[in-house]
Design an enzyme around this catalytic site. Structure first.
Site, PDB file in Angstrom:
ATOM      1  N   ARG A  49      33.681  36.471  43.984  1.00 20.65           N
ATOM      2  CA  ARG A  49      34.918  36.650  43.227  1.00 20.65           C
ATOM      3  C   ARG A  49      36.097  36.524  44.199  1.00 20.65           C
ATOM      4  O   ARG A  49      36.177  37.239  45.190  1.00 20.65           O
ATOM      5  CB  ARG A  49      34.945  38.024  42.542  1.00 20.65           C
ATOM      6  CG  ARG A  49      36.172  38.208  41.667  1.00 20.65           C
ATOM      7  CD  ARG A  49      35.998  39.298  40.653  1.00 20.65           C
ATOM      8  NE  ARG A  49      36.029  40.632  41.236  1.00 20.65           N
ATOM      9  CZ  ARG A  49      35.772  41.741  40.556  1.00 20.65           C
ATOM     10  NH1 ARG A  49      35.433  41.672  39.286  1.00 20.65           N
ATOM     11  NH2 ARG A  49      35.841  42.911  41.148  1.00 20.65           N
ATOM     12  N   SER A  78      31.642  39.062  30.499  1.00 18.85           N
ATOM     13  CA  SER A  78      32.110  40.448  30.511  1.00 18.85           C
ATOM     14  C   SER A  78      32.356  40.916  29.087  1.00 18.85           C
ATOM     15  O   SER A  78      32.925  40.181  28.280  1.00 18.85           O
ATOM     16  CB  SER A  78      33.417  40.576  31.292  1.00 18.85           C
ATOM     17  OG  SER A  78      33.229  40.229  32.645  1.00 18.85           O
ATOM     18  N   LYS A 137      39.958  47.622  39.975  1.00 18.01           N
ATOM     19  CA  LYS A 137      40.772  47.310  38.797  1.00 18.01           C
ATOM     20  C   LYS A 137      41.590  48.539  38.455  1.00 18.01           C
ATOM     21  O   LYS A 137      41.088  49.508  37.908  1.00 18.01           O
ATOM     22  CB  LYS A 137      39.886  46.904  37.613  1.00 18.01           C
ATOM     23  CG  LYS A 137      39.205  45.564  37.821  1.00 18.01           C
ATOM     24  CD  LYS A 137      38.707  44.980  36.524  1.00 18.01           C
ATOM     25  CE  LYS A 137      38.151  43.583  36.741  1.00 18.01           C
ATOM     26  NZ  LYS A 137      37.630  42.994  35.519  1.00 18.01           N
TER      27      LYS A 137
END
Length: 204
Positions: free
Chosen positions: A39, A108, A137
Site C-alpha cells: 500500500r 474492503s 486511519k
C-alpha cells in the site's frame, strides 16, 4: 491458488525508520506472515511500481502471494497475484475483466451490504473493517468492533480478514469469531523486532 489469509501484512513505509521495505517484509514473512499487500498512498506511479517490484523478489522467494492496493495498472505491470480495492475504487466487474479470472481480488467492506455486494460481484475475499481505532486511519468515527465483524462475516461464504487496530492484545478475540485471518500494519511494522511481533500474532 490456495490462499492462506491467516496473517495478512499491509505495508506502510512511514513506520520503518532506516529499514527498507524489502527487508521488513522478509522479516515479517520469517515471523509467519502469509500474504502481503503493498500500500503506497503518496508514492508516484513509478516509485510504487519500483517498491512493489523490489518486495516481489522476497515474496516470490518465500512463495507468499503479493497484492497491490488500489492500482490495477501496477498489479498488471509487475504480474502481482492480485489487487485489493476499496469502495471508491474500480468496480470489481471491470477489475476482473482487466486482470482475468486467476488473479485475487479483495474488497474492503464496512457493513453487511458492502460485503454481500462484493461477494456477488465475484470478490475472492473481503477485508472487513475498520474494526478498532487505528493509527493508520485517523478519520474513522465508528469502528465496527467484534460484534459488527461477526455479523458481517456470518453473512458471507467467502474468505474474509479483519482489519483496523488489531494487535497482540486483541487478536485472539478477533480470531474467536472464526474469521479467516487478521490484517495488520503497525502491530508488525512499528516493532523493533518485526519477526517476533509477527510470531506473537499467530495462535500456533
Amino acid at each position: 491458488m490456495e490462499i492462506d489469509y491467516s496473517l495478512y501484512l499491509v505495508t506502510d513505509r512511514r513506520f520503518l525508520g532506516n529499514k527498507t521495505l524489502k527487508k521488513a517484509v522478509e522479516e515479517a514473512i520469517l515471523g509467519g506472515v502469509t500474504l502481503v499487500q503493498i500500500r503506497e498512498k503518496s508514492a508516484s506511479t513509478r516509485e510504487f511500481y519500483n517498491v512493489a517490484l523490489d518486495v516481489k523478489q522476497v515474496t516470490d522467494h518465500y512463495k507468499i502471494p503479493i497484492i497491490i492496493d488500489d492500482r490495477i495498472d501496477i498489479a498488471q505491470a509487475m504480474n502481482a497475484d492480485g489487487v485489493h480495492l476499496g469502495q471508491s475504487d474500480m468496480p470489481i466487474s471491470i477489475a476482473r475483466k482487466i486482470l482475468g479470472k486467476d488473479k485475487i481480488i479483495g474488497i474492503s467492506a464496512g457493513n453487511t451490504k458492502e460485503a454481500l455486494d462484493a461477494q456477488k460481484g465475484g470478490a475472492d475475499y473481503i477485508g472487513i473493517g475498520t474494526l478498532f481505532n487505528t493509527g493508520t486511519k485517523k478519520d474513522i468515527d465508528n469502528p465496527i468492533g467484534i460484534k459488527g465483524l461477526k455479523e458481517i462475516y456470518d453473512s458471507i461464504n467467502i474468505p474474509a480478514v479483519a482489519i483496523g487496530g488489531i494487535n497482540q492484545n486483541n487478536f485472539r478475540d478477533v480470531l474467536s469469531t472464526g474469521i479467516d485471518g487478521i490484517s495488520v500494519v503497525t502491530a508488525i511494522l512499528k516493532s523493533s523486532d518485526i519477526t517476533a511481533s509477527a510470531k506473537a500474532l499467530k495462535l500456533k
